[in-house]
Design an enzyme around this catalytic site. Structure first.
Site, PDB file in Angstrom:
ATOM      1  N   ASP A   5      -3.544  -7.753  -7.398  1.00  0.00           N
ATOM      2  CA  ASP A   5      -3.201  -8.193  -6.040  1.00  0.00           C
ATOM      3  C   ASP A   5      -3.911  -9.516  -5.751  1.00  0.00           C
ATOM      4  O   ASP A   5      -4.808  -9.588  -4.909  1.00  0.00           O
ATOM      5  CB  ASP A   5      -3.621  -7.081  -5.055  1.00  0.00           C
ATOM      6  CG  ASP A   5      -3.252  -7.407  -3.627  1.00  0.00           C
ATOM      7  OD1 ASP A   5      -2.371  -8.263  -3.411  1.00  0.00           O
ATOM      8  OD2 ASP A   5      -3.855  -6.805  -2.716  1.00  0.00           O
ATOM      9  N   HIS A  11       0.812  -1.213   0.000  1.00  0.00           N
ATOM     10  CA  HIS A  11       0.000   0.000   0.000  1.00  0.00           C
ATOM     11  C   HIS A  11       0.850   1.269   0.000  1.00  0.00           C
ATOM     12  O   HIS A  11       0.447   2.288  -0.553  1.00  0.00           O
ATOM     13  CB  HIS A  11      -0.969  -0.026   1.183  1.00  0.00           C
ATOM     14  CG  HIS A  11      -2.015  -1.099   1.045  1.00  0.00           C
ATOM     15  ND1 HIS A  11      -2.498  -1.815   2.100  1.00  0.00           N
ATOM     16  CD2 HIS A  11      -2.640  -1.585  -0.062  1.00  0.00           C
ATOM     17  CE1 HIS A  11      -3.395  -2.693   1.660  1.00  0.00           C
ATOM     18  NE2 HIS A  11      -3.485  -2.570   0.353  1.00  0.00           N
ATOM     19  N   HIS A  15      -8.249  -7.194  -7.853  1.00  0.00           N
ATOM     20  CA  HIS A  15      -8.591  -8.054  -6.708  1.00  0.00           C
ATOM     21  C   HIS A  15      -8.779  -7.124  -5.508  1.00  0.00           C
ATOM     22  O   HIS A  15      -7.831  -6.869  -4.764  1.00  0.00           O
ATOM     23  CB  HIS A  15      -7.472  -9.061  -6.420  1.00  0.00           C
ATOM     24  CG  HIS A  15      -7.210 -10.036  -7.531  1.00  0.00           C
ATOM     25  ND1 HIS A  15      -6.667  -9.670  -8.731  1.00  0.00           N
ATOM     26  CD2 HIS A  15      -7.428 -11.377  -7.603  1.00  0.00           C
ATOM     27  CE1 HIS A  15      -6.555 -10.746  -9.506  1.00  0.00           C
ATOM     28  NE2 HIS A  15      -7.012 -11.790  -8.846  1.00  0.00           N
ATOM     29  N   GLY A  73     -11.140 -10.572 -11.811  1.00  0.00           N
ATOM     30  CA  GLY A  73     -10.431  -9.309 -12.038  1.00  0.00           C
ATOM     31  C   GLY A  73      -9.607  -9.298 -13.306  1.00  0.00           C
ATOM     32  O   GLY A  73      -9.472  -8.251 -13.947  1.00  0.00           O
ATOM     33  N   SER A 103      -6.726  -1.397  -0.559  1.00  0.00           N
ATOM     34  CA  SER A 103      -6.335  -0.662  -1.762  1.00  0.00           C
ATOM     35  C   SER A 103      -7.470   0.220  -2.315  1.00  0.00           C
ATOM     36  O   SER A 103      -7.192   1.362  -2.742  1.00  0.00           O
ATOM     37  CB  SER A 103      -5.792  -1.611  -2.837  1.00  0.00           C
ATOM     38  OG  SER A 103      -6.664  -2.691  -3.085  1.00  0.00           O
ATOM     39  N   GLU A 140     -13.996  -7.761  -7.736  1.00  0.00           N
ATOM     40  CA  GLU A 140     -13.846  -8.704  -6.619  1.00  0.00           C
ATOM     41  C   GLU A 140     -14.740  -9.906  -6.923  1.00  0.00           C
ATOM     42  O   GLU A 140     -15.906  -9.747  -7.234  1.00  0.00           O
ATOM     43  CB  GLU A 140     -14.232  -8.017  -5.293  1.00  0.00           C
ATOM     44  CG  GLU A 140     -14.378  -8.916  -4.102  1.00  0.00           C
ATOM     45  CD  GLU A 140     -13.146  -9.772  -3.769  1.00  0.00           C
ATOM     46  OE1 GLU A 140     -12.032  -9.235  -3.673  1.00  0.00           O
ATOM     47  OE2 GLU A 140     -13.323 -11.001  -3.614  1.00  0.00           O
TER      48      GLU A 140
HETATM   49  C1  LIG Z   1      -5.081  -9.988  -1.341  1.00  0.00           C
HETATM   50  S1  LIG Z   1      -6.800  -9.747  -1.384  1.00  0.00           S
HETATM   51  C2  LIG Z   1      -6.995  -8.142  -2.012  1.00  0.00           C
HETATM   52  C3  LIG Z   1      -6.649  -7.035  -1.096  1.00  0.00           C
HETATM   53  C4  LIG Z   1      -6.841  -5.680  -1.680  1.00  0.00           C
HETATM   54  N1  LIG Z   1      -6.235  -5.543  -2.985  1.00  0.00           N
HETATM   55  C5  LIG Z   1      -6.213  -4.651  -0.771  1.00  0.00           C
HETATM   56  O1  LIG Z   1      -5.043  -4.327  -0.963  1.00  0.00           O
HETATM   57  O2  LIG Z   1      -6.908  -4.161   0.107  1.00  0.00           O
HETATM   58  C6  LIG Z   1      -7.278 -10.685  -2.761  1.00  0.00           C
HETATM   59  C7  LIG Z   1      -8.759 -10.626  -3.078  1.00  0.00           C
HETATM   60  O3  LIG Z   1      -8.962 -11.199  -4.362  1.00  0.00           O
HETATM   61  C8  LIG Z   1     -10.205 -11.856  -4.364  1.00  0.00           C
HETATM   62  N2  LIG Z   1     -10.159 -12.764  -5.522  1.00  0.00           N
HETATM   63  C9  LIG Z   1      -9.688 -14.017  -5.601  1.00  0.00           C
HETATM   64  N3  LIG Z   1      -9.715 -14.450  -6.879  1.00  0.00           N
HETATM   65  C10 LIG Z   1     -10.206 -13.428  -7.627  1.00  0.00           C
HETATM   66  C11 LIG Z   1     -10.434 -13.237  -9.005  1.00  0.00           C
HETATM   67  N4  LIG Z   1     -10.190 -14.214  -9.890  1.00  0.00           N
HETATM   68  N5  LIG Z   1     -10.901 -12.046  -9.423  1.00  0.00           N
HETATM   69  C12 LIG Z   1     -11.163 -11.044  -8.532  1.00  0.00           C
HETATM   70  N6  LIG Z   1     -10.971 -11.177  -7.208  1.00  0.00           N
HETATM   71  C13 LIG Z   1     -10.493 -12.345  -6.760  1.00  0.00           C
HETATM   72  C14 LIG Z   1     -10.288 -12.481  -3.005  1.00  0.00           C
HETATM   73  O4  LIG Z   1     -11.641 -12.760  -2.669  1.00  0.00           O
HETATM   74  C15 LIG Z   1      -9.646 -11.400  -2.132  1.00  0.00           C
HETATM   75  O5  LIG Z   1     -10.628 -10.535  -1.632  1.00  0.00           O
END
Ligand SMILES: C[S@@+](CC[C@H](N)C(=O)[O-])C[C@H]1O[C@@H](n2cnc3c(N)ncnc32)[C@H](O)[C@@H]1O
Length: 280
Positions: free
Chosen positions: A164, A19, A42, A144, A100, A118
């Site tokens: 991410d 971040h 993500h 994503g 994020s 998401e």
């Molecule tokens: C590491 S976390 C994201 C944190 C966020 N980027 C942040 O920095 O606050 C990863 C997220 O991706 C989601 N996720 C997993 N596979 C995904 C996909 N194929 N497309 C979109 N989101 C996905 C998960 O549910 C999770 O909420």
């Protein structure tokens, strides 16, 4: 079924690294007057309540944001990140941590916009409710990497894409490389920030070799780890590849990580680095 929930990890040392870099990249994009689009593939739930039992399960934030947020000796490039975290907790008690989406939203200017994706339905519903009255933000409950196909190139022709992934599916590294190649073909001048955990060293090196082999140029690699490479317990560190970083970012990243590593790696393990995986 997606098992990963970021609330268990919110504000940990990898989030601080990710971040702080993200905030600096956004500030770099905002230096030019013309609008840009931030695309978050993500997104998670947008912001995190660290008093929630899930956040307390391993209390990862104690070795992350809690060590950093009140420090007064952080170098200037940290200010956009630390100021936003402090603004989330105006009473001086660390309770809320911006993910994020909320961090980026706070750094957009009038005229900029953002697209969040998401896949987890429940998390996406929370994200949606957070931004439903905000015309600047589009929320997509979908994969994503697929959403990149719909949203690139952005009409502004300027933008930052944060990838991410939670890496909870086999073959994720290969999907990321494929998505980067496709996105870069659509929008070659975009800034891309791809975060990844440092787990099995062979898998990390193979991923980086594949990115190198794409022929995409101007790829900066930043890393921060708090455990040695042979560590097999919890996450030892993480890295980010930044394609087309804004002018000055390399120097800022050096300055930030040189300060951050000894603050987060109290035991003096691991390390930090900023280097070109592929120069211009
Ligand atoms: C590491 S976390 C994201 C944190 C966020 N980027 C942040 O920095 O606050 C990863 C997220 O991706 C989601 N996720 C997993 N596979 C995904 C996909 N194929 N497309 C979109 N989101 C996905 C998960 O549910 C999770 O909420």
């Amino acid at each position: 079924m997606l098992a990963y929930r970021h609330l268990f990890h919110a504000g940990n040392f990898a989030d601080v690294f990710k971040h702080a870099m993200l905030a600096r990249l956004l500030v770099g994009l905002a230096r030019k007057g013309t609008p840009f689009c931030y695309v978050d593939t993500h997104s998670g739930i947008g912001r995190y309540d660290l008093s929630h039992p899930w956040a307390h399960k391993n209390a990862e934030f104690r070795e992350g944001i809690e060590r950093v947020w009140m420090r007064t000796d952080a170098p200037e490039p940290f200010a956009p990140y630390l100021d936003r975290v402090r603004a989330f907790n105006p009473d001086g008690h660390l309770r809320f941590y911006p993910g994020s989406p909320c961090l980026a939203r706070a750094l957009l200017r009038p005229g900029d916009r953002m697209v969040l994706s998401e896949l987890n339905k429940e998390d996406c519903a929370r994200l949606h409710s957070l931004f439903e009255h905000d015309g600047t933000v589009t929320v997509r409950c979908m994969d994503g990497l697929q959403s990149l196909k719909a949203h690139l190139p952005p009409k502004e022709r300027r933008g930052l894409v944060l990838v991410d992934s939670s890496f909870d599916r086999a073959g994720e590294y290969a999907r990321l490389v494929e998505a980067l190649v496709d996105a870069h073909r659509r929008f070659a001048t975009g800034v891309y920030a791809i975060w990844y955990p440092l787990m099995a060293p062979a898998a990390t090196r193979a991923f980086e070799r594949r990115v190198f082999a794409t022929g995409i140029r101007k790829v900066l690699r930043a890393e921060l780890s708090v455990r040695p490479e042979r560590w097999t317990g919890s996450l030892r560190g993480s890295a980010m590849l930044i394609v087309n970083p804004p002018f000055g970012f390399e120097r800022e990243a050096h300055e930030m990580l040189a300060w951050l590593w000894p603050v987060l790696a109290k035991e003096g393990q691991g390390g930090q680095s900023v280097r070109w995986l592929v120069p211009e």
